[in-house]
Design an enzyme around this catalytic site. Structure first.
Site, mmCIF file in Angstrom:
data_model
loop_
_atom_site.group_PDB
_atom_site.id
_atom_site.type_symbol
_atom_site.label_atom_id
_atom_site.label_comp_id
_atom_site.label_asym_id
_atom_site.label_seq_id
_atom_site.Cartn_x
_atom_site.Cartn_y
_atom_site.Cartn_z
ATOM 1 N N LYS A 88 5.265 3.470 8.405
ATOM 2 C CA LYS A 88 4.129 4.388 8.546
ATOM 3 C C LYS A 88 2.823 3.593 8.602
ATOM 4 O O LYS A 88 1.978 3.798 9.480
ATOM 5 C CB LYS A 88 4.105 5.340 7.350
ATOM 6 C CG LYS A 88 3.002 6.383 7.397
ATOM 7 C CD LYS A 88 2.774 7.070 6.053
ATOM 8 C CE LYS A 88 4.028 7.696 5.496
ATOM 9 N NZ LYS A 88 3.730 8.598 4.341
ATOM 10 N N LYS B 131 0.851 -1.193 0.000
ATOM 11 C CA LYS B 131 0.000 0.000 0.000
ATOM 12 C C LYS B 131 0.877 1.229 0.000
ATOM 13 O O LYS B 131 1.800 1.344 0.807
ATOM 14 C CB LYS B 131 -0.896 0.007 1.258
ATOM 15 C CG LYS B 131 -1.815 1.212 1.335
ATOM 16 C CD LYS B 131 -3.058 1.014 0.503
ATOM 17 C CE LYS B 131 -3.838 2.286 0.252
ATOM 18 N NZ LYS B 131 -3.407 3.010 -0.988
ATOM 19 N N LYS C 51 5.397 1.737 -3.043
ATOM 20 C CA LYS C 51 5.335 3.080 -3.646
ATOM 21 C C LYS C 51 5.580 2.943 -5.141
ATOM 22 O O LYS C 51 6.260 2.019 -5.570
ATOM 23 C CB LYS C 51 6.428 3.976 -3.046
ATOM 24 C CG LYS C 51 6.187 5.458 -3.240
ATOM 25 C CD LYS C 51 5.236 6.006 -2.201
ATOM 26 C CE LYS C 51 4.853 7.433 -2.447
ATOM 27 N NZ LYS C 51 4.162 8.014 -1.280
ATOM 28 N N THR D 290 -4.450 13.785 4.953
ATOM 29 C CA THR D 290 -3.032 13.884 5.329
ATOM 30 C C THR D 290 -2.771 15.195 6.085
ATOM 31 O O THR D 290 -2.149 15.194 7.158
ATOM 32 C CB THR D 290 -2.125 13.797 4.087
ATOM 33 O OG1 THR D 290 -2.503 12.650 3.340
ATOM 34 C CG2 THR D 290 -0.662 13.713 4.473
ATOM 35 N N ASP E 281 0.027 10.887 -4.632
ATOM 36 C CA ASP E 281 1.184 11.511 -3.988
ATOM 37 C C ASP E 281 1.471 12.773 -4.827
ATOM 38 O O ASP E 281 0.547 13.264 -5.498
ATOM 39 C CB ASP E 281 2.396 10.549 -3.963
ATOM 40 C CG ASP E 281 3.503 11.002 -3.018
ATOM 41 O OD1 ASP E 281 3.370 10.790 -1.799
ATOM 42 O OD2 ASP E 281 4.504 11.596 -3.475
ATOM 43 N N SER F 290 -6.948 5.993 3.604
ATOM 44 C CA SER F 290 -6.934 5.047 2.474
ATOM 45 C C SER F 290 -7.357 3.653 2.947
ATOM 46 O O SER F 290 -8.103 2.950 2.258
ATOM 47 C CB SER F 290 -5.537 4.958 1.862
ATOM 48 O OG SER F 290 -5.304 6.024 0.970
ATOM 49 N N GLN G 251 7.133 3.849 3.997
ATOM 50 C CA GLN G 251 5.710 3.492 3.999
ATOM 51 C C GLN G 251 5.448 2.214 4.806
ATOM 52 O O GLN G 251 4.393 2.090 5.438
ATOM 53 C CB GLN G 251 5.233 3.313 2.548
ATOM 54 C CG GLN G 251 3.727 3.401 2.372
ATOM 55 C CD GLN G 251 3.213 4.832 2.264
ATOM 56 O OE1 GLN G 251 3.808 5.654 1.583
ATOM 57 N NE2 GLN G 251 2.116 5.122 2.928
ATOM 58 N N ASN H 199 -1.839 19.410 -1.893
ATOM 59 C CA ASN H 199 -2.866 18.734 -1.111
ATOM 60 C C ASN H 199 -2.556 18.770 0.391
ATOM 61 O O ASN H 199 -3.406 19.149 1.200
ATOM 62 C CB ASN H 199 -2.985 17.281 -1.617
ATOM 63 C CG ASN H 199 -3.878 16.444 -0.747
ATOM 64 O OD1 ASN H 199 -3.467 15.991 0.318
ATOM 65 N ND2 ASN H 199 -5.111 16.265 -1.151
HETATM 66 P P1 NDP Z 1 1.035 18.009 -4.418
HETATM 67 O O1 NDP Z 1 1.466 17.588 -5.772
HETATM 68 O O2 NDP Z 1 -0.400 18.236 -4.151
HETATM 69 O O3 NDP Z 1 1.815 19.320 -3.955
HETATM 70 C C1 NDP Z 1 3.192 19.356 -3.878
HETATM 71 C C2 NDP Z 1 3.626 20.751 -3.456
HETATM 72 O O4 NDP Z 1 5.011 20.726 -3.145
HETATM 73 C C3 NDP Z 1 3.452 21.785 -4.565
HETATM 74 O O5 NDP Z 1 3.188 23.052 -4.000
HETATM 75 C C4 NDP Z 1 4.813 21.768 -5.239
HETATM 76 O O6 NDP Z 1 5.133 23.000 -5.885
HETATM 77 C C5 NDP Z 1 5.735 21.541 -4.066
HETATM 78 N N1 NDP Z 1 6.930 20.819 -4.509
HETATM 79 C C6 NDP Z 1 6.992 19.556 -4.995
HETATM 80 N N2 NDP Z 1 8.235 19.220 -5.336
HETATM 81 C C7 NDP Z 1 8.980 20.302 -5.071
HETATM 82 C C8 NDP Z 1 10.348 20.594 -5.184
HETATM 83 N N3 NDP Z 1 11.223 19.688 -5.674
HETATM 84 N N4 NDP Z 1 10.786 21.828 -4.772
HETATM 85 C C9 NDP Z 1 9.904 22.748 -4.279
HETATM 86 N N5 NDP Z 1 8.588 22.521 -4.147
HETATM 87 C C10 NDP Z 1 8.142 21.327 -4.523
HETATM 88 O O7 NDP Z 1 1.620 16.867 -3.450
HETATM 89 P P2 NDP Z 1 1.149 16.479 -1.972
HETATM 90 O O8 NDP Z 1 0.722 17.668 -1.223
HETATM 91 O O9 NDP Z 1 0.235 15.319 -2.090
HETATM 92 O O10 NDP Z 1 2.517 15.905 -1.368
HETATM 93 C C11 NDP Z 1 3.438 16.728 -0.661
HETATM 94 C C12 NDP Z 1 4.314 15.860 0.217
HETATM 95 O O11 NDP Z 1 3.489 15.138 1.141
HETATM 96 C C13 NDP Z 1 5.147 14.790 -0.496
HETATM 97 O O12 NDP Z 1 6.363 14.612 0.197
HETATM 98 C C14 NDP Z 1 4.301 13.535 -0.343
HETATM 99 O O13 NDP Z 1 5.081 12.359 -0.436
HETATM 100 C C15 NDP Z 1 3.776 13.737 1.063
HETATM 101 N N6 NDP Z 1 2.579 12.983 1.421
HETATM 102 C C16 NDP Z 1 1.442 13.063 0.664
HETATM 103 C C17 NDP Z 1 0.317 12.350 1.040
HETATM 104 C C18 NDP Z 1 -0.976 12.467 0.311
HETATM 105 O O14 NDP Z 1 -1.955 11.872 0.771
HETATM 106 N N7 NDP Z 1 -1.076 13.208 -0.773
HETATM 107 C C19 NDP Z 1 0.344 11.433 2.196
HETATM 108 C C20 NDP Z 1 1.559 11.493 2.971
HETATM 109 C C21 NDP Z 1 2.638 12.224 2.560
HETATM 110 P P3 NDP Z 1 4.771 23.215 -7.444
HETATM 111 O O15 NDP Z 1 3.269 23.249 -7.515
HETATM 112 O O16 NDP Z 1 5.433 24.490 -7.819
HETATM 113 O O17 NDP Z 1 5.370 22.020 -8.133
HETATM 114 O O1 2IT Z 2 3.053 8.978 1.442
HETATM 115 C C1 2IT Z 2 1.893 8.560 1.639
HETATM 116 O O2 2IT Z 2 1.555 8.069 2.716
HETATM 117 C C2 2IT Z 2 0.921 8.713 0.566
HETATM 118 N N1 2IT Z 2 1.235 9.291 -0.462
HETATM 119 C C3 2IT Z 2 -0.465 8.144 0.720
HETATM 120 C C4 2IT Z 2 -0.470 6.671 0.463
HETATM 121 C C5 2IT Z 2 -1.823 6.025 0.364
HETATM 122 O O3 2IT Z 2 -1.833 4.845 -0.017
HETATM 123 O O4 2IT Z 2 -2.856 6.632 0.655
#
Ligand code: NDP
Ligand code: 2IT
Length: 448
Positions: A112, A88, A124, A207, A164, A375, A109, A238
């Protein structure tokens, strides 16, 4: 083989995978007290087994852009461990995706997911596809092509991908449509689907909300609260925007968010209207700078938020976004609490620095587990074909985040890592997550 010998082996074998080695070392260096108390782990080579994924599936994705030109991308799924349940974990679409990044994310993961207490293994996936500047029809064709390859390796009981970076409900829904088309099976093979056709309420928010619930527990453990606290967030995706939303609900004041172009600072604080505006702006791929004309505030081009004064930091963009210089600025600027919304946003030096300076610090595998937890609730709702209300899921999420907080804090105490009420959440979370997986592996013998 001792843990330190096992680390050396990983470092030598995977010197070309720095993010993966970093994630392995972080876990290894904190579980020594647990390992010492369980000689059977060493005998059964649990650590050496867990640093090798069960398998990595690697594939090519051919698709056509709007001009009819053929495009070729790489895709992977790292099926790391199914000791506790089906593999997952999310799928990331970003040009920086490679095997090292996906192995670090898959490794994190495992623990977690174990921390949530719900039956999930760790995995992943992703692609080096860059969604930036792509039209909706290009995104759709890419998602279809990605799942055309991946579908043979996943199912609701084998491996359940989700979103992600670069993958949200729109992409998950396209992938789900292709899976359904190829297999004729309508099930919970992906989570984060649209609500109304299998998605869970609150998965989108989970998240960010979960990270803030975790922080509320950290604050509570110090007899403190969110009331009036200034909060710095990185990212405007997100995780970041939903964390900002929950901070407002709990009485805190989010004053900064960022993206890959720079940082947006609003000294008056974000509120629900402003956050809704930001969500819409990002969904339409428009720049954060437009905010200034509507609400005021300041734009710091090319800068991260950490040069600003604040009480709480929630780094929620990407791995290694906070380095030692950033960590020093955080401490100087008064940050007392850090919860990682992103996966491994603090590099190893930054983690050492904030811990040495007694900043209360929660690693991603504990603080951002709310997403994958919901999830798991989506998977169970899909299995029983009945759906819960927003309020019911929210209650479960709160309880799960409290349980993760409390079990990490208890382990920190039990293994003598707590120092004068400074809780070592990193050691505690790694110990609890690792122990759950290790005990399952011991019970299985040497299969797995
Ligand atoms: P999104 O794609 O929704 O947003 C990512 C954000 O981070 C954007 O604002 C993006 O900017 C910025 N970003 C991404 N890469 C870079 C970089 N290399 N340098 C600077 N800014 C960057 O992703 P999420 O919000 O879903 O994910 C964000 C983090 O949270 C990740 O590490 C992900 O693994 C983690 N995460 C996500 C989960 C989920 O449920 N979605 C669960 C647990 C963890 P821009 O728009 O300019 O690219
Ligand atoms: O990093 C994470 O925990 C996620 N991107 C969410 C994973 C999931 O299966 O909901």
């Amino acid at each position: 083989m001792s843990i330190s010998q096992a680390i050396e082996k990983v470092e030598a074998r995977y010197a070309h995978q720095p993010e993966f080695v970093q994630a392995v070392k972080e876990v290894a260096l904190t579980i020594a007290p647990l390992y010492d108390a369980h000689p059977e782990y060493q005998k059964m080579k649990i650590f050496e087994r867990l640093v090798e994924p069960d398998r990595i599936i690697s594939f090519r994705i051919n698709w056509e852009n709007d001009k009819g030109e053929v495009q070729v991308n790489r895709g992977w799924r790292v099926q790391f461990s199914n000791a506790l349940g089906p593999y997952k974990g999310g799928v990331r679409f970003h040009p920086t995706v490679n095997q090292s990044v996906l192995k670090f994310l898959g490794f994190e993961q495992i623990f977690k997911n174990a921390l949530t207490g719900l039956p999930m293994g760790g995995g992943k996936g992703g692609s080096d596809f860059d969604p930036k500047g792509k039209t909706d029809s290009e995104i759709r064709r890419f998602c279809y092509a990605f799942m055309r390859e991946l579908h043979q390796y996943v199912s609701k009981d084998i491996d359940v991908p989700a979103g992600d970076i670069g993958v949200g409900s729109r992409e998950v829904s396209y992938m789900f449509a292709m899976y359904k088309n190829l297999t004729h099976e309508y099930g919970g093979v992906l989570t984060g689907k649209g609500v109304g056709f299998g998605g869970s309420l609150m998965r989108t928010e989970a998240t960010g909300y979960g990270a803030v619930y975790f922080l509320a527990n950290m604050l509570g453990a110090q007899s403190d609260s969110f009331k009036g606290k200034k909060v710095l967030l990185s990212g405007a995706g997100n995780v970041s925007l939903h964390a900002a939303e929950k901070v407002c609900m709990l009485g805190g004041i989010p004053i900064a968010v960022s993206d890959s172009k720079g940082t947006l600072y609003d000294e008056n604080g974000l509120n629900q209207d402003k956050i809704d505006w930001l969500k819409k702006q990002k969904a339409e791929s428009k720049p954060l700078t437009d905010y200034i004309a509507v609400y005021g505030g300041e734009w710091f081009a090319g800068k991260k938020p950490w040069h600003l004064k604040g009480d709480v930091a929630i780094p929620s963009a990407t791995q290694n976004e906070v380095n030692i210089e950033d960590a020093k600025m955080m401490v100087e600027n008064g940050v007392k609490y850090i919860a990682e919304g992103a996966n491994m946003p603090l590099d190893a030096d930054a983690v050492d620095y904030v811990r040495e300076h007694r900043v209360h610090y929660a690693p991603g595998k504990a603080a951002n587990a709310g997403g994958v937890a919901v999830s798991a609730l989506e998977m169970s709702q899909n299995s029983v074909r009945q759906y819960k209300t927003f309020e019911q899921i929210d209650e479960r999420l709160k309880t799960i985040m409290k349980n993760i907080h409390d079990s990490a804090a208890e382990a920190s105490d039990k293994y003598n890592q707590t120092d004068n009420n400074y809780i070592d959440y990193m050691a505690g979370a790694n110990i609890v997550g690792f122990k759950r997986v290790a005990d399952a592996l011991i019970a299985y013998g040497i299969l797995n």
